[in-house]
Scaffold this motif. Structure first.
Motif, mmCIF file in Angstrom:
data_model
loop_
_atom_site.group_PDB
_atom_site.id
_atom_site.type_symbol
_atom_site.label_atom_id
_atom_site.label_comp_id
_atom_site.label_asym_id
_atom_site.label_seq_id
_atom_site.Cartn_x
_atom_site.Cartn_y
_atom_site.Cartn_z
ATOM 1 N N TYR A 99 -17.951 -2.275 -13.733
ATOM 2 C CA TYR A 99 -18.655 -1.172 -13.056
ATOM 3 C C TYR A 99 -18.572 -1.344 -11.544
ATOM 4 C CZ TYR A 99 -21.043 0.187 -17.432
ATOM 5 O OH TYR A 99 -21.343 0.604 -18.697
ATOM 6 N N ASP A 100 -18.841 -2.565 -11.084
ATOM 7 C CA ASP A 100 -18.816 -2.820 -9.637
ATOM 8 C C ASP A 100 -17.435 -2.519 -9.065
ATOM 9 O OD1 ASP A 100 -21.400 -3.637 -9.753
ATOM 10 O OD2 ASP A 100 -20.972 -5.781 -9.661
ATOM 11 N N TRP A 101 -16.425 -3.009 -9.765
ATOM 12 C CA TRP A 101 -15.056 -2.791 -9.288
ATOM 13 C C TRP A 101 -14.751 -1.292 -9.246
ATOM 14 C CZ3 TRP A 101 -10.567 -0.457 -10.738
ATOM 15 C CH2 TRP A 101 -9.398 -0.854 -10.072
ATOM 16 N N SER A 102 -15.137 -0.607 -10.302
ATOM 17 C CA SER A 102 -14.846 0.826 -10.397
ATOM 18 C C SER A 102 -15.540 1.607 -9.285
ATOM 19 C CB SER A 102 -15.294 1.336 -11.762
ATOM 20 O OG SER A 102 -15.008 2.695 -11.892
ATOM 21 N N SER A 103 -16.761 1.204 -8.943
ATOM 22 C CA SER A 103 -17.519 1.951 -7.934
ATOM 23 C C SER A 103 -16.952 1.734 -6.534
ATOM 24 C CB SER A 103 -18.990 1.535 -7.962
ATOM 25 O OG SER A 103 -19.128 0.205 -7.498
ATOM 26 N N LYS A 104 -16.222 0.645 -6.354
ATOM 27 C CA LYS A 104 -15.671 0.362 -5.023
ATOM 28 C C LYS A 104 -14.276 0.937 -4.842
ATOM 29 C CE LYS A 104 -18.263 -3.902 -4.601
ATOM 30 N NZ LYS A 104 -18.217 -5.340 -4.904
ATOM 31 N N LYS A 105 -13.652 1.318 -5.923
ATOM 32 C CA LYS A 105 -12.280 1.811 -5.843
ATOM 33 C C LYS A 105 -12.257 3.329 -6.004
ATOM 34 C CE LYS A 105 -10.458 -2.302 -5.700
ATOM 35 N NZ LYS A 105 -9.693 -2.812 -4.562
ATOM 36 N N SER A 106 -11.202 3.913 -5.465
ATOM 37 C CA SER A 106 -11.022 5.343 -5.676
ATOM 38 C C SER A 106 -10.695 5.576 -7.139
ATOM 39 C CB SER A 106 -9.856 5.861 -4.828
ATOM 40 O OG SER A 106 -10.102 5.592 -3.472
ATOM 41 N N PRO A 107 -11.210 6.673 -7.699
ATOM 42 C CA PRO A 107 -10.878 6.940 -9.096
ATOM 43 C C PRO A 107 -9.371 7.033 -9.282
ATOM 44 C CG PRO A 107 -12.520 8.483 -8.279
ATOM 45 C CD PRO A 107 -12.033 7.692 -7.092
ATOM 46 N N ARG A 108 -8.926 6.454 -10.371
ATOM 47 C CA ARG A 108 -7.493 6.486 -10.635
ATOM 48 C C ARG A 108 -7.089 7.904 -11.043
ATOM 49 N NH1 ARG A 108 -4.675 1.667 -14.081
ATOM 50 N NH2 ARG A 108 -2.554 2.164 -13.512
ATOM 51 N N PRO A 109 -6.006 8.421 -10.463
ATOM 52 C CA PRO A 109 -5.598 9.779 -10.863
ATOM 53 C C PRO A 109 -5.383 9.864 -12.366
ATOM 54 C CG PRO A 109 -4.319 9.003 -8.983
ATOM 55 C CD PRO A 109 -5.117 7.836 -9.487
ATOM 56 N N LEU A 110 -5.772 11.007 -12.926
ATOM 57 C CA LEU A 110 -5.700 11.161 -14.382
ATOM 58 C C LEU A 110 -4.287 10.926 -14.912
ATOM 59 C CD1 LEU A 110 -7.105 11.893 -17.005
ATOM 60 C CD2 LEU A 110 -6.634 14.290 -16.527
ATOM 61 N N ASN A 111 -3.291 11.520 -14.245
ATOM 62 C CA ASN A 111 -1.920 11.353 -14.732
ATOM 63 C C ASN A 111 -1.490 9.891 -14.703
ATOM 64 O OD1 ASN A 111 -1.564 14.006 -15.316
ATOM 65 N ND2 ASN A 111 -0.614 14.512 -13.343
ATOM 66 N N ASP A 112 -1.938 9.192 -13.661
ATOM 67 C CA ASP A 112 -1.617 7.779 -13.532
ATOM 68 C C ASP A 112 -2.228 6.992 -14.694
ATOM 69 O OD1 ASP A 112 -0.673 5.493 -12.375
ATOM 70 O OD2 ASP A 112 -2.434 5.206 -11.113
ATOM 71 N N MET A 113 -3.485 7.324 -15.015
ATOM 72 C CA MET A 113 -4.166 6.630 -16.113
ATOM 73 C C MET A 113 -3.491 6.928 -17.448
ATOM 74 S SD MET A 113 -8.102 7.175 -14.996
ATOM 75 C CE MET A 113 -8.848 5.905 -15.960
ATOM 76 N N LEU A 114 -3.095 8.162 -17.633
ATOM 77 C CA LEU A 114 -2.449 8.531 -18.900
ATOM 78 C C LEU A 114 -1.118 7.799 -19.046
ATOM 79 C CD1 LEU A 114 -3.154 12.359 -18.957
ATOM 80 C CD2 LEU A 114 -4.093 10.636 -20.503
ATOM 81 N N GLU A 115 -0.394 7.728 -17.940
ATOM 82 C CA GLU A 115 0.886 7.033 -17.974
ATOM 83 C C GLU A 115 0.661 5.553 -18.286
ATOM 84 O OE1 GLU A 115 4.530 6.054 -14.905
ATOM 85 O OE2 GLU A 115 3.147 7.659 -14.440
ATOM 86 N N TRP A 116 -0.384 4.990 -17.672
ATOM 87 C CA TRP A 116 -0.683 3.582 -17.911
ATOM 88 C C TRP A 116 -1.052 3.345 -19.372
ATOM 89 C CZ3 TRP A 116 -4.631 0.627 -19.753
ATOM 90 C CH2 TRP A 116 -4.527 -0.738 -19.514
ATOM 91 N N LEU A 117 -1.926 4.205 -19.882
ATOM 92 C CA LEU A 117 -2.337 4.051 -21.283
ATOM 93 C C LEU A 117 -1.128 4.134 -22.208
ATOM 94 C CD1 LEU A 117 -5.654 6.016 -21.873
ATOM 95 C CD2 LEU A 117 -5.171 3.659 -22.508
ATOM 96 N N SER A 118 -0.230 5.048 -21.912
ATOM 97 C CA SER A 118 0.962 5.189 -22.751
ATOM 98 C C SER A 118 1.796 3.927 -22.705
ATOM 99 C CB SER A 118 1.810 6.365 -22.267
ATOM 100 O OG SER A 118 1.064 7.544 -22.313
ATOM 101 N N GLY A 119 1.870 3.321 -21.513
ATOM 102 C CA GLY A 119 2.667 2.113 -21.373
ATOM 103 C C GLY A 119 2.055 0.932 -22.079
ATOM 104 N N VAL A 120 0.759 0.712 -21.864
ATOM 105 C CA VAL A 120 0.099 -0.432 -22.486
ATOM 106 C C VAL A 120 0.023 -0.253 -23.986
ATOM 107 C CG1 VAL A 120 -2.087 -1.641 -22.715
ATOM 108 C CG2 VAL A 120 -1.184 -1.107 -20.463
ATOM 109 N N ALA A 121 -0.323 0.960 -24.379
ATOM 110 C CA ALA A 121 -0.408 1.237 -25.814
ATOM 111 C C ALA A 121 0.982 1.612 -26.317
ATOM 112 C CB ALA A 121 -1.399 2.376 -26.070
#
Lengths: 209, 103
Positions: A99-121
């Protein structure tokens, strides 16, 4: 019985001396034995890492949180009760640091997160799955990526770590109703996406339209 | 299909989506970060060690005997208590620390 259920339920067994390996290692750590810290790290590093990774989808951040969790364990070892199950402490600190890390960072762009999830998964969906299954899997990832961090933590603990609602409630210090409502919200969002893109079977569509 | 059955189906979709993550492990190289420069002095109240991280990410920790220091990015100055014996610094992890420098 779920994987962590037994361990966490023992959390309530106060007054009975714990004979778990964790308890012994924590006692040794409290006496300044740094080797015990190394053993605790080796035993639990994957749990901490995957939980932070599931919540944040950032491997570098998960590595940092892994480090910080065990530095905190060393720093606050004296305040940990070795008679109580250790895993809830680990989950709690991991989620709070996420939570702390997330609150200090800019939200990750949705497309970036989707691409990441696709890669990891990477194993999901399998290449030979149908187009419909791939599209459904993509929507599930989209729902997870859209969720606020606090909701995603519940999803990760419930679906990935297989904790029960009551266990999550104790770990996150949330009322069980709040945990249930976050699960309900995620399911509802997925239903909406599936219905909107006509990926629900007719009887499911009928139920929710 | 009733609501609990639908929820069960949705639960299975979530589980399937997250299951690959449940096998995730930290990379083996997570602790290999090193320092590039070490400058040490012996002020009157103890040793000051100044270390600069090569990587932008922090290493796990710096250990000195039984003391453990968490790490921050960039330049770090850590003060150790006076000691009559040699001082050896090791960089984490605890399981495989490697020596940094002995004074």
């Amino acid at each position: 019985m779920k994987r962590d259920q037994v361990i966490i339920e023992k959390d309530c067994d106060q007054g009975v001396e714990s004979r778990s390996p964790d308890a012994e290692l924590i006692r040794r750590l409290q006496q300044g034995d740094i080797e015990a810290l190394g053993k605790l790290f080796e035993t639990h590093k994957a749990l901490v890492y995957r939980t932070a990774l599931g919540i944040l989808r950032d491997a570098r951040a998960a590595e940092d949180i892994l480090q910080e969790v065990f530095v905190r364990l060393y720093t606050y070892a004296a305040s940990i009760d070795p008679e109580r199950s250790f895993k809830p402490w680990l989950y709690r600190v991991t989620v709070n640091l996420s939570y702390d890390w997330s609150s200090k960072k800019s939200p990750r762009p949705l497309n970036d997160m989707l691409e990441w999830l696709s890669g990891v998964a990477g194993g999901f969906p399998a290449p030979d799955r149908s187009t419909d299954e791939k599209e459904t899997a993509r929507m599930v990832r989209e729902v997870i990526a859209e969720l606020p961090t606090t909701h995603r933590a519940v999803i990760v603990l419930f679906y990935m770590e297989n904790l029960s609602v009551e266990e999550i409630s104790r770990v996150l210090d949330l009322p069980p109703g709040t945990v249930k409502s976050r699960l309900h919200y995620a399911r509802k969002r997925l239903r909406e996406l599936l219905i909107g893109r006509q990926r629900l079977v007719p009887e499911m569509t009928y139920e929710f339209t | 299909m009733n609501s609990p059955e639908i929820d069960k189906s949705l639960d299975e979709l979530f589980r399937a989506s997250l299951s690959p993550l449940s096998e995730a492990k930290p990379p083996a190289g997570v602790w290999r970060r090193v320092v590039s420069t070490i400058q040490a002095s012996q002020p009157s109240h103890g040793l000051a060690a100044q270390l600069t991280a090569v990587d932008t990410m922090p290493p796990l920790c710096l250990s000195y005997g039984q003391r453990l220091f968490s790490w921050i990015n960039g330049l770090n100055t850590i003060y150790f208590p006076p000691t009559s014996g040699p001082i050896s610094l090791e960089l984490g992890p605890w399981t495989k620390p490697f020596p940094l420098r002995t004074w």
